[in-house]
Design an enzyme around this catalytic site. Structure first.
Site, short mmCIF file in Angstrom:
data_model
loop_
_atom_site.label_atom_id
_atom_site.label_comp_id
_atom_site.label_asym_id
_atom_site.label_seq_id
_atom_site.Cartn_x
_atom_site.Cartn_y
_atom_site.Cartn_z
N ASP A 64 0.85 -1.19 0.00
CA ASP A 64 0.00 0.00 0.00
C ASP A 64 0.88 1.25 0.00
O ASP A 64 1.62 1.49 0.94
CB ASP A 64 -0.92 -0.01 1.22
CG ASP A 64 -2.08 0.96 1.07
OD1 ASP A 64 -1.85 2.09 0.60
OD2 ASP A 64 -3.21 0.59 1.42
N SER A 114 -6.91 4.32 -1.73
CA SER A 114 -6.80 2.86 -1.67
C SER A 114 -8.10 2.14 -1.95
O SER A 114 -8.11 0.92 -2.10
CB SER A 114 -6.28 2.43 -0.28
OG SER A 114 -4.96 2.87 -0.10
N GLU A 328 -1.50 -7.92 1.93
CA GLU A 328 -1.21 -6.48 1.90
C GLU A 328 -0.22 -6.07 2.98
O GLU A 328 -0.41 -6.36 4.16
CB GLU A 328 -2.49 -5.66 2.09
CG GLU A 328 -2.23 -4.16 2.05
CD GLU A 328 -3.34 -3.33 2.67
OE1 GLU A 328 -3.43 -2.14 2.31
OE2 GLU A 328 -4.09 -3.85 3.52
N ASP A 333 1.94 2.67 3.71
CA ASP A 333 1.08 3.84 3.49
C ASP A 333 0.91 4.65 4.77
O ASP A 333 1.03 5.88 4.76
CB ASP A 333 -0.27 3.36 2.97
CG ASP A 333 -1.28 4.47 2.82
OD1 ASP A 333 -1.20 5.22 1.83
OD2 ASP A 333 -2.16 4.61 3.70
N HIS A 337 2.14 8.64 5.29
CA HIS A 337 1.20 9.71 5.60
C HIS A 337 1.69 10.61 6.74
O HIS A 337 1.26 11.75 6.86
CB HIS A 337 -0.17 9.14 5.96
CG HIS A 337 -1.02 8.82 4.77
ND1 HIS A 337 -1.25 9.72 3.75
CD2 HIS A 337 -1.71 7.70 4.42
CE1 HIS A 337 -2.04 9.17 2.84
NE2 HIS A 337 -2.33 7.94 3.22
N ASP A 374 -1.00 0.11 -4.86
CA ASP A 374 -2.28 0.69 -5.25
C ASP A 374 -2.11 2.12 -5.75
O ASP A 374 -2.84 2.58 -6.62
CB ASP A 374 -3.28 0.64 -4.10
CG ASP A 374 -2.69 1.08 -2.77
OD1 ASP A 374 -1.47 1.37 -2.69
OD2 ASP A 374 -3.44 1.12 -1.78
N HIS A 375 -1.14 2.83 -5.19
CA HIS A 375 -0.89 4.22 -5.55
C HIS A 375 0.49 4.60 -5.05
O HIS A 375 1.14 3.83 -4.34
CB HIS A 375 -1.95 5.15 -4.93
CG HIS A 375 -2.08 4.96 -3.44
ND1 HIS A 375 -1.12 5.39 -2.54
CD2 HIS A 375 -3.03 4.36 -2.69
CE1 HIS A 375 -1.49 5.07 -1.30
NE2 HIS A 375 -2.65 4.43 -1.37
N HIS A 453 -1.23 11.12 -1.14
CA HIS A 453 -0.78 10.15 -2.12
C HIS A 453 -0.14 10.86 -3.30
O HIS A 453 -0.32 12.07 -3.49
CB HIS A 453 -1.96 9.30 -2.62
CG HIS A 453 -2.55 8.44 -1.56
ND1 HIS A 453 -3.77 7.81 -1.71
CD2 HIS A 453 -2.10 8.09 -0.32
CE1 HIS A 453 -4.04 7.11 -0.61
NE2 HIS A 453 -3.04 7.28 0.23
#
Length: 503
Positions: A64, A114, A328, A333, A337, A374-375, A453
């Site tokens: 992620d 996500s 995952e 992620d 952040h 995912d990104h 993101h």
């Protein structure tokens, strides 16, 4: 502590301006070194044959937020932590024979979250921001539209179950979080993990169904053989010590009572490691109220991603027809952040370990393994640091404008813009004494409560049957269709239907 011991040792060995073994750089000064390396790589590619077998087993690994700079920096971080030349080290999945790029945008956003991305890479349909398992006809918070069957899209997990395969999910976040929820949920808001969240958003419980409840009571979630991760609070009533549900439902009890064969529920690492695989048909493991702890913060109570992956494979592989497993590494992620680059890189290394475990436990002849993100995120790797310089440290160049050093890793935005003084000038990072520690917030430019993101394409690494399909630049929504082709699941074109047509 381990980080600083290794860093200090490497600093002594290689010089603090660039701490990797000096005999390595001496070798690299020779043209023959690179020529020999290139010829070996060429020979490896020339002798790699296309694998056109049916994929009996399909394992989908999702990092992620694992942007390409994250992969690069994690590779160096791993090597440096192991006392090696980080720049020339590699993560397990970087050794896969096929590499492509995935375009990650949502239908309504240039930069994905996500949820819409999970719908794309699991159901093969691009969707709107923060929606899961529904088409772009559904806007965020439109629960009634999300309940309309023609607006719902099935995931590759559902396709696999229809073909008689076993399925499972493993995550370091809550099992109801956006990424794993993409395998089973249909919702207009990724935040609706329990009925508590629906009430908090002032939405109707009559019209909106929470993700945890869908996992326990609806297909394909109710048919998963393995569910491992965090999020216990979303499954227990709020009158219990750990629950937050308002409907008085104990979903864990419902899960256990619904299974006709041997079902085990575990809450800690020791119980997971001691599972009797042969006598376990269904396994539910919820190892924390919310997300699991970061690897750098965890003790021995919670299992690692590698350990959860191993347990899942050992249970799922009992099905002779095969399986689909979604794994995952979700805390990459979470760390990005908060501009916590050290933790983000460490979580990427943990994902690499889990991928290697899957490689060790399976056969490339009949197992398709896909690793992607995912990104992206907005962390960059910049400047001109010397070879071997700590990837999580200060670079070796000075800014020609303010004559101050800067970090090799930094963020375009996020909560750590405090590395600038009130007058708009940068801090002298040489005076900051916690650089490189696990909770150090790396510098960011635009002040935000949480870092955003990134919209970059992300890498897709593939190994096994029909992995060649994943090369080039592809839409993210292509991924499950390519996997389904190799595994002969779903209603689209598959290897098996192609074979039948040719006959």
């Amino acid at each position: 502590m381990r980080y600083f011991v290794v860093a200090f040792t490497l600093c002594i060995l290689g010089g603090c301006g660039g701490f990797f073994l000096k005999d390595e750089i001496m070798k690299e000064r020779s043209p023959e070194f690179w020529i020999k390396n290139a010829q070996q790589d060429l020979l490896k590619k020339l002798t790699t044959k296309l694998n056109l077998n049916k994929a009996k087993r399909m394992i989908f690994f999702l990092g992620d937020g694992m942007s390409i700079p994250t992969v690069t920096a994690a590779r160096i971080y791993k090597g440096q932590m192991d006392g090696l030349d980080g720049e020339r080290d590699s993560l397990s999945f970087e050794n896969f024979p096929v590499l492509g790029l995935s375009k990650t945008y949502c239908v309504d956003k240039q930069v994905a979250d996500s949820a819409c991305s999970a719908t794309a890479y699991l159901s093969g349909v691009k969707a709107n921001y923060e929606t899961i398992g529904v088409s772009a006809h559904v806007q965020k918070n439109d629960c009634l539209a999300a309940k309309i069957e023609k607006n719902q899209v099935e995931s590759i997990a559902a396709w696999a179950q229809s073909a008689g395969l076993s399925t499972g999910i493993v995550t370091t976040t809550t099992v109801t979080n956006a990424s794993p929820a993409g395998t089973f949920s249909h919702t207009s808001n990724r935040e609706f993990e329990s009925d508590f969240d629906i009430r908090a958003a002032n939405k109707s419980l009559e019209h909106c169904e929470d993700i945890a409840k869908q996992l326990i009571f609806q297909n394909p979630g109710s048919n998963f053989k393995v569910i491992l991760g965090g999020g216990r609070a979303n499954f227990l009533p709020n009158f219990t010590k750990e629950g937050n549900r308002l409907d008085n439902l104990d979903l864990i009890k419902h899960w256990k009572s619904s299974k006709k064969s041997q079902a085990n529920y575990v809450t800690d690492r020791e119980s997971l490691l001691n599972i009797d695989v042969e006598n376990t048909d269904y396994l539910l493991g919820l190892f924390n109220k919310g997300d699991l702890d970061y690897h750098l913060d965890s003790g021995c109570i919670q299992p690692t991603l590698e350990e959860m992956t191993e347990a899942a494979i050992k249970i799922l592989q009992k099905n002779e027809k095969g399986y689909f497993l979604f794994v995952e590494g979700g805390l990459i992620d979470r760390a990005h952040h908060m501009n916590l680059a050290v933790k983000a890189l460490d979580e990427t290394v943990e994902l690499s370990k889990a991928v290697q475990k899957a490689v060790d436990l399976t056969d490339e002849k009949d197992t398709l393994i896909v690793v992607t993100a995912d990104h992206a995120h907005v962390m960059s790797m910049a400047g001109y640091p010397d070879r071997g310089n700590l990837i999580t440290g200060i670079g070796t160049e000075m800014s020609p404008i303010d004559h101050l050093p800067y970090m090799t890793l930094s963020y375009a935005n996020g909560p750590s813009s405090g590395h600038y003084t009130h007058e708009g000038h940068r801090d002298d990072l040489r005076q900051v004494n916690n650089i490189g520690e696990k909770n150090f917030e790396f510098p960011s430019l635009v002040p935000m409560e949480i870092e955003s993101h990134g919209g970059d394409d992300v890498a897709v690494f593939a190994r096994g049957p029909w992995s060649n399909l994943f090369s080039g630049v592809i839409e993210q929504s292509d991924i499950p269709h390519f996997m389904a082709f190799a595994g002969c699941v779903g209603n689209g074109l598959t290897l098996c239907s192609l074979d039948n047509d040719m006959k």
